[in-house]
Design an enzyme around this catalytic site. Structure first.
Site, PDB file in Angstrom:
ATOM      1  N   GLU A 275      27.878 -27.261  -7.070  1.00  9.89           N
ATOM      2  CA  GLU A 275      26.843 -27.404  -6.042  1.00  9.89           C
ATOM      3  C   GLU A 275      25.456 -27.132  -6.629  1.00  9.89           C
ATOM      4  O   GLU A 275      24.733 -26.254  -6.153  1.00  9.89           O
ATOM      5  CB  GLU A 275      27.096 -26.410  -4.894  1.00  9.89           C
ATOM      6  CG  GLU A 275      28.437 -26.555  -4.198  1.00  9.89           C
ATOM      7  CD  GLU A 275      28.710 -25.423  -3.195  1.00  9.89           C
ATOM      8  OE1 GLU A 275      27.882 -24.497  -3.065  1.00  9.89           O
ATOM      9  OE2 GLU A 275      29.762 -25.476  -2.532  1.00  9.89           O
ATOM     10  N   PRO A 276      25.049 -27.851  -7.653  1.00 10.91           N
ATOM     11  CA  PRO A 276      23.747 -27.553  -8.255  1.00 10.91           C
ATOM     12  C   PRO A 276      22.592 -28.040  -7.387  1.00 10.91           C
ATOM     13  O   PRO A 276      22.634 -29.142  -6.841  1.00 10.91           O
ATOM     14  CB  PRO A 276      23.781 -28.346  -9.564  1.00 10.91           C
ATOM     15  CG  PRO A 276      24.698 -29.490  -9.285  1.00 10.91           C
ATOM     16  CD  PRO A 276      25.710 -29.003  -8.294  1.00 10.91           C
ATOM     17  N   ARG A 278      18.875 -26.377  -7.918  1.00  6.07           N
ATOM     18  CA  ARG A 278      17.716 -26.185  -8.800  1.00  6.07           C
ATOM     19  C   ARG A 278      17.848 -26.959 -10.111  1.00  6.07           C
ATOM     20  O   ARG A 278      16.884 -27.575 -10.567  1.00  6.07           O
ATOM     21  CB  ARG A 278      17.589 -24.692  -9.099  1.00  6.07           C
ATOM     22  CG  ARG A 278      16.307 -24.308  -9.784  1.00  6.07           C
ATOM     23  CD  ARG A 278      16.337 -22.847 -10.230  1.00  6.07           C
ATOM     24  NE  ARG A 278      16.863 -21.956  -9.241  1.00  6.07           N
ATOM     25  CZ  ARG A 278      16.111 -21.263  -8.369  1.00  6.07           C
ATOM     26  NH1 ARG A 278      14.801 -21.353  -8.410  1.00  6.07           N
ATOM     27  NH2 ARG A 278      16.678 -20.464  -7.482  1.00  6.07           N
ATOM     28  N   CYS A 344      -5.276 -17.238   4.229  1.00  4.90           N
ATOM     29  CA  CYS A 344      -5.869 -15.907   4.395  1.00  4.90           C
ATOM     30  C   CYS A 344      -4.850 -14.795   4.200  1.00  4.90           C
ATOM     31  O   CYS A 344      -4.444 -14.118   5.148  1.00  4.90           O
ATOM     32  CB  CYS A 344      -6.515 -15.799   5.768  1.00  4.90           C
ATOM     33  SG  CYS A 344      -7.837 -16.987   5.919  1.00  4.90           S
TER      34      CYS A 344
HETATM   35  N1  LLP Z   1      25.532 -23.426  -2.990  1.00  2.00           N
HETATM   36  C1  LLP Z   1      25.265 -22.413  -2.140  1.00  2.00           C
HETATM   37  C2  LLP Z   1      26.317 -21.932  -1.259  1.00  2.00           C
HETATM   38  C3  LLP Z   1      23.983 -21.825  -2.128  1.00  2.00           C
HETATM   39  O1  LLP Z   1      23.723 -20.809  -1.313  1.00  2.00           O
HETATM   40  C4  LLP Z   1      22.975 -22.321  -3.006  1.00  2.00           C
HETATM   41  C5  LLP Z   1      21.631 -21.753  -3.013  1.00  2.00           C
HETATM   42  C6  LLP Z   1      23.308 -23.395  -3.860  1.00  2.00           C
HETATM   43  C7  LLP Z   1      24.599 -23.918  -3.826  1.00  2.00           C
HETATM   44  C8  LLP Z   1      22.329 -23.986  -4.816  1.00  2.00           C
HETATM   45  O2  LLP Z   1      21.935 -23.071  -5.781  1.00  2.00           O
HETATM   46  P1  LLP Z   1      21.037 -23.522  -7.032  1.00  2.00           P
HETATM   47  O3  LLP Z   1      21.868 -24.432  -7.887  1.00  2.00           O
HETATM   48  O4  LLP Z   1      19.835 -24.217  -6.493  1.00  2.00           O
HETATM   49  O5  LLP Z   1      20.700 -22.239  -7.702  1.00  2.00           O
HETATM   50  N2  LLP Z   1      14.740 -20.288  -2.469  1.00  2.00           N
HETATM   51  C9  LLP Z   1      15.241 -19.667  -3.672  1.00  2.00           C
HETATM   52  C10 LLP Z   1      16.652 -20.122  -3.999  1.00  2.00           C
HETATM   53  C11 LLP Z   1      17.648 -19.856  -2.901  1.00  2.00           C
HETATM   54  C12 LLP Z   1      19.039 -20.363  -3.226  1.00  2.00           C
HETATM   55  C13 LLP Z   1      19.939 -20.267  -2.062  1.00  2.00           C
HETATM   56  N3  LLP Z   1      21.263 -20.785  -2.265  1.00  2.00           N
HETATM   57  C14 LLP Z   1      14.273 -19.952  -4.812  1.00  2.00           C
HETATM   58  O6  LLP Z   1      13.277 -20.627  -4.593  1.00  2.00           O
HETATM   59  O7  LLP Z   1      14.456 -19.484  -5.926  1.00  2.00           O
END
Ligand code: LLP
Length: 417
Positions: A275-276, A278, A344
């Site tokens: 589930e990528p 980022r 602000c």
């Molecule tokens: N799967 C689940 C169940 C998740 O909760 C998340 C992210 C992902 C996949 C994807 O994760 P990634 O591959 O993107 O790391 N707003 C924060 C990141 C919050 C991530 C929440 N869950 C930031 O800007 O760093």
């Protein structure tokens, strides 16, 4: 690697288009995405697993623009969603519902019903109450809901506490020592079909060890379950692979997949789900912003830019570092600037202590803004959210218009006279 590079004219381009042109045509602040980069990153995951059965379910929360989802849907991507809103976006973008996994701790009955109606691949369930609710909804529809249980493996992901999700204290998942009981319970419910097991231990992980540790724990559990006659068909390892914001050296998807496959051993039949979010989206986007004013005080130099924390909240919220580079670099003696927005709040900044040569009117690109950028933007201070553009070679497609002032209060009412 991405497709935002300085070209022979000394300027920063997105694929085959100069960013100056995009700023001229669409204004700033502006999110600019690169289709080739999205595709490259998605393929990096997909190819990493070779011909082992697998599905790359892009985490829609990272960037849910319809244009982005459409680019990935055309590659045959699956999607990881956390709300009906994300489900409807995937459908509107041409995504295949049978490749959708539904994560999240608070799914409503209405969301479950809709997801069952369109036939998603799996519900990633996080509690017994959720099992009960899903069993009930599926029963009403006369179907069996495919489920996986999200197990909290209690490993430390070594990342920012706000984005670490795999520890005991987090609200996510079912505690590891409860897992067996929960699977037995799930298997006993008539309108549920146990398909998989999942976890997600955190985001922006830059080492393999926590992934491997949690995978090993889940594989051991899969063996125990098999002994009980509960067959697990897929292992969903969640998202979380980190990216380079400054000098991090996260593992490549190929190294990650290789390490996982090596652990599978007697589990060769297991379908692997990723589930990528980022890792696919972050470096496929920049936020273009313009310097409005330079303000020098005795202690500090400020560059006041036209993008603020409402447009990109990661620096303010997580003290996250994102590179900020000039679109047209100029000669001169660099000075140290705090790059602050027009909102602000003292916490309204996109970068601190950056060494740059600047003049009012200059364009800057905030890098790595393709993930958790626009999706976390707000209208705070009654600011219109930026437009979003998808660059594809020498073409730019406006994939979201800049919000209009009137749209800010479109849903609001004065009181009756
Ligand atoms: N799967 C689940 C169940 C998740 O909760 C998340 C992210 C992902 C996949 C994807 O994760 P990634 O591959 O993107 O790391 N707003 C924060 C990141 C919050 C991530 C929440 N869950 C930031 O800007 O760093």
């Amino acid at each position: 690697m991405d497709y935002f590079n300085y070209q022979e004219d000394g300027q920063l381009w997105a694929e085959s288009l100069p960013l100056t042109q995009l700023a001229h045509d669409h204004g700033t602040p502006l999110y600019v995405y690169s289709r080739a980069t999205f595709e490259r990153h998605w393929h990096a995951f997909d190819r990493a697993v070779g011909d082992h059965p697998h599905l790359v379910c892009y985490a829609v929360k990272a960037n849910s623009n319809i244009g982005v989802l459409n680019v990935l849907a055309r590659l045959g991507s699956g999607f990881d969603i956390v709300s009906q809103g994300e489900l409807e976006r995937v459908l509107a973008a041409g995504g295949d519902p049978t490749k959708v996994v539904f994560s999240g701790v608070g799914k409503t009955a209405a969301e479950m019903r809709r997801a069952l109606e369109v036939g998603i691949k799996c519900f990633n369930v996080e509690s017994h109450s959720e099992l009960d609710r899903l069993n009930q909804v599926a029963g009403e529809l006369g179907v069996q809901a495919p489920i996986s249980l999200r197990i909290n493996p209690d490993v430390d992901a070594n990342t920012h506490p706000y984005i670490s999700t795999g520890l005991k204290d987090n609200k996510f998942g079912i505690a590891f020592d409860q897992a067996l009981t929960s699977f037995r319970y799930a298997a006993s419910l008539p309108h549920l079909k146990v398909e998989g097991i999942d976890c997600h231990i955190g985001s922006q992980l830059t080492e393999l060890a926590p992934f491997i540790e949690s995978t090993d724990r889940l594989l051991a559990l899969i063996d125990t379950l098999a002994g009980e006659g509960i067959t697990i068909r897929h292992l969903d390892v969640g998202g979380g692979l980190g990216v380079t914001y400054s000098d991090e050296t996260p593992p490549q998807p190929s190294e990650y997949a290789k390490a996982l496959l090596a652990r599978l051993d007697n589990h060769r039949h297991l379908e692997l789900i990723f589930e990528p979010g980022r890792a696919i989206a972050a470096n496929a986007g920049v936020l273009l912003t313009k310097v409005e004013f330079l303000k020098h005080s005795e202690h500090k130099n400020f560059a006041i830019i036209d993008a603020g924390m409402n447009d990109l909240i990661r620096p303010s919220l997580y003290q996250a570092y994102q590179e900020i580079i000039p679109v047209v670099p100029r000669d001169g003696e660099p000075q140290t600037y705090d790059l602050v927005g027009p909102v602000c709040e003292t916490g309204d900044y996109l970068g601190k202590n950056r060494s740059l040569v600047l003049a009012a009117g200059d364009l800057l690109a905030v890098r790595s803004a393709g993930a958790y950028g626009f999706v976390m933007a707000s209208n705070y201070n009654s600011r219109c959210r930026p437009a979003e553009v998808m660059v594809d070679g020498d073409q730019a497609h406006l994939v979201r218009e800049r919000e209009s002032l009137a749209s800010l209060w479109q849903l609001e009412q004065r009181l009756p006279e």
